[in-house]
Write a protein that holds these residues in place. Structure first.
Motif, PDB file in Angstrom:
ATOM      1  N   THR A  76       0.841  -1.213   0.000  1.00 48.77           N
ATOM      2  CA  THR A  76       0.000   0.000   0.000  1.00 48.77           C
ATOM      3  C   THR A  76       0.873   1.260   0.000  1.00 48.77           C
ATOM      4  N   ALA A  77       2.000   1.214   0.712  1.00 47.21           N
ATOM      5  CA  ALA A  77       2.892   2.376   0.744  1.00 47.21           C
ATOM      6  C   ALA A  77       3.472   2.613  -0.647  1.00 47.21           C
ATOM      7  N   ARG A  78       3.849   1.548  -1.302  1.00 48.74           N
ATOM      8  CA  ARG A  78       4.392   1.635  -2.674  1.00 48.74           C
ATOM      9  C   ARG A  78       3.354   2.272  -3.597  1.00 48.74           C
ATOM     10  N   LEU A  79       2.099   1.805  -3.464  1.00 46.39           N
ATOM     11  CA  LEU A  79       1.028   2.333  -4.312  1.00 46.39           C
ATOM     12  C   LEU A  79       0.832   3.841  -4.066  1.00 46.39           C
ATOM     13  N   ALA A  81       2.977   6.007  -2.784  1.00 46.99           N
ATOM     14  CA  ALA A  81       4.155   6.760  -3.231  1.00 46.99           C
ATOM     15  C   ALA A  81       4.101   6.951  -4.748  1.00 46.99           C
ATOM     16  N   GLU A  82       3.748   5.894  -5.457  1.00 51.81           N
ATOM     17  CA  GLU A  82       3.708   5.998  -6.924  1.00 51.81           C
ATOM     18  C   GLU A  82       2.609   6.945  -7.378  1.00 51.81           C
ATOM     19  N   ARG A  83       1.499   6.918  -6.663  1.00 46.77           N
ATOM     20  CA  ARG A  83       0.368   7.746  -7.081  1.00 46.77           C
ATOM     21  C   ARG A  83       0.554   9.231  -6.697  1.00 46.77           C
ATOM     22  N   PHE A  84       1.135   9.515  -5.513  1.00 48.56           N
ATOM     23  CA  PHE A  84       1.102  10.907  -5.016  1.00 48.56           C
ATOM     24  C   PHE A  84       2.453  11.619  -4.965  1.00 48.56           C
ATOM     25  N   TRP A  85       3.561  10.944  -5.236  1.00 47.55           N
ATOM     26  CA  TRP A  85       4.857  11.637  -5.206  1.00 47.55           C
ATOM     27  C   TRP A  85       5.334  11.972  -6.596  1.00 47.55           C
ATOM     28  N   PRO A  86       5.984  13.114  -6.806  1.00 46.80           N
ATOM     29  CA  PRO A  86       6.140  14.171  -5.808  1.00 46.80           C
ATOM     30  C   PRO A  86       4.796  14.779  -5.441  1.00 46.80           C
ATOM     31  N   GLY A  87       4.614  15.100  -4.151  1.00 43.27           N
ATOM     32  CA  GLY A  87       3.359  15.700  -3.730  1.00 43.27           C
ATOM     33  C   GLY A  87       3.238  15.793  -2.228  1.00 43.27           C
ATOM     34  N   GLU A 194     -10.330  12.049   0.425  1.00 43.08           N
ATOM     35  CA  GLU A 194     -11.086  11.488  -0.704  1.00 43.08           C
ATOM     36  C   GLU A 194     -10.137  10.947  -1.777  1.00 43.08           C
ATOM     37  N   ASP A 195      -9.056  11.686  -2.075  1.00 46.30           N
ATOM     38  CA  ASP A 195      -8.090  11.233  -3.094  1.00 46.30           C
ATOM     39  C   ASP A 195      -7.379   9.959  -2.629  1.00 46.30           C
ATOM     40  N   LEU A 196      -7.074   9.905  -1.334  1.00 37.46           N
ATOM     41  CA  LEU A 196      -6.396   8.713  -0.802  1.00 37.46           C
ATOM     42  C   LEU A 196      -7.312   7.497  -0.903  1.00 37.46           C
ATOM     43  N   GLU A 197      -8.568   7.688  -0.538  1.00 41.24           N
ATOM     44  CA  GLU A 197      -9.511   6.564  -0.587  1.00 41.24           C
ATOM     45  C   GLU A 197      -9.729   6.105  -2.025  1.00 41.24           C
ATOM     46  N   ALA A 198      -9.768   7.061  -2.959  1.00 44.32           N
ATOM     47  CA  ALA A 198      -9.959   6.691  -4.367  1.00 44.32           C
ATOM     48  C   ALA A 198      -8.755   5.879  -4.853  1.00 44.32           C
ATOM     49  N   ALA A 199      -7.547   6.279  -4.428  1.00 42.29           N
ATOM     50  CA  ALA A 199      -6.348   5.558  -4.864  1.00 42.29           C
ATOM     51  C   ALA A 199      -6.296   4.156  -4.269  1.00 42.29           C
ATOM     52  N   LEU A 200      -6.748   4.032  -3.014  1.00 43.51           N
ATOM     53  CA  LEU A 200      -6.665   2.742  -2.327  1.00 43.51           C
ATOM     54  C   LEU A 200      -7.863   1.845  -2.619  1.00 43.51           C
ATOM     55  N   GLY A 201      -8.969   2.471  -3.029  1.00 43.83           N
ATOM     56  CA  GLY A 201     -10.187   1.714  -3.301  1.00 43.83           C
ATOM     57  C   GLY A 201     -10.880   1.228  -2.040  1.00 43.83           C
TER      58      GLY A 201
END
Ligand code: AMP
Ligand code: MG
Length: 325
Positions: A76-79, A81-87, A194-201
């Protein structure tokens, strides 16, 4: 705004020599030290007046470096990081051996992120290592969102200030505990729930009042000099006028729904309707009301969704009991 190459190189040299560099990120300005230099890290705490039990965030130049700094990267951390970094997302993970305990306040976890700002990324690339940095302000006070805020508050205690213009997000990063398979939000910030929940499903736990797992954390933080009072949006004007009549120098955070209403107060900030603009301006507004001599700020909480959650969290903390009370 981008900094000159010679300034980036100078800042990287200062870090290598064990000095402190204030640098811009998309959230707020950071007060950076070489994360692997315990003496430099100790100076960060000293300059801020921050208790050493209160950990720093280690800033990295890219998500691919994560494995060098933490012990284990769950899927989940990898996911994330890939989705939100840099950020504006900070991940709390198990501390790698490279990170001294001085930077983590003695914890076996470390907070890491890759900032989304060209000047910060250029500095991290030129320096090559990790930069441990909290916000570049005195402990407990309002975070800086311009280089001038840093200079005004920390002055000569910082060896070099990199100016990258005003911060675009304006509130700190969202801190997510990603040590287990089910992540939880320790502090709301620039990346929304909301963005985190959408990324994690799937749904995420949020600690309602930023219960960051740090020993000795005080409820008052992000606080201006003026006392902050929170009331319902429709009571802001009446409350402000009453306090002004009672002899206070009142600053008002006027909700956008009352934009044109006249208010008898010392100073009025007309809040933007957009939560992104409100977040970007928040700390500057608090500093402005302090500078204009207000001793009381009357505000209300925005709707707690999207960036409104981070803004409400900072306002609650600004209104929290002060250490002297
Ligand atoms: P600042 O943005 O200046 O408040 O600094 C960094 C924030 O990260 C602080 O609120 C810390 O409490 C938080 N933080 C850093 N490391 C950890 C960690 N290992 N666990 C939980 N929170 C952390
Ligand atoms: Mg801070």
């Amino acid at each position: 705004m981008t900094a000159r190459t010679s300034d980036i190189e100078k800042a990287a040299d200062v870090l290598r020599a064990g000095g402190l560099v204030a640098f811009p990120t998309e959230t707020v300005y950071g007060l950076g030290a070489n994360a692997e230099d315990p003496a430099a890290v100790a100076r960060v705490f000293e300059v801020k007046g921050r208790p050493p039990s209160h950990p720093l965030i280690v800033h990295l130049g890219g998500a691919e470096l994560l494995g060098d700094w933490v012990e284990d990267v769950p899927a989940t951390a990898r996911l994330l990081a890939e989705r939100f970094w840099p950020g504006p997302l900070t991940l709390v993970l198990r501390r790698g051996r490279r990170v001294p305990l001085d930077a983590t306040g003695g914890l076996q976890t470390v907070a890491v992120r890759v900032p989304d700002h060209p000047v910060a990324l250029a500095l991290l690339a030129a320096f090559g290592g990790g930069v441990a940095a909290p916000s570049a302000n005195l402990f407990g006070s309002v975070s800086p969102t311009t280089a001038n805020h840093v200079r005004a508050e920390l002055g000569d205690a910082v060896d070099f200030v990199l100016d990258g213009g005003p911060c675009q997000v304006g509130v700190e990063s969202t801190i997510v505990d990603a040590t287990g398979e089910i992540p939880s939000i320790l502090r709301p910030g620039g990346v929304t729930h909301e963005d985190l929940e959408a990324a994690l499903g799937r749904p995420l736990a949020v600690h309602a009042t930023s219960r960051v797992r740090v020993p000795g954390q005080h409820p008052s933080h992000y606080a201006p000099r003026a006392r902050v009072v929170l009331v319902e949006p429709e009571k802001v004007i009446a409350e402000a006028e009453l306090a002004q009549e009672l002899g206070h120098q009142v600053g008002v955070f006027l909700p956008s729904s009352f934009a044109d209403a006249p208010v008898k107060a010392h100073a009025v900030v007309a809040l933007p309707a957009s939560m992104a603009a409100y977040a970007r301006g928040l700390y500057g507004f608090l500093r402005e009301l302090d500078q204009r001599g207000c001793d009381l700020i009357v505000a209300s909480l925005p709707v707690e969704e999207g960036l409104g959650l981070a803004i409400a969290n900072r306002l609650r903390r600004a209104a929290g009991p002060r250490p002297t009370e």
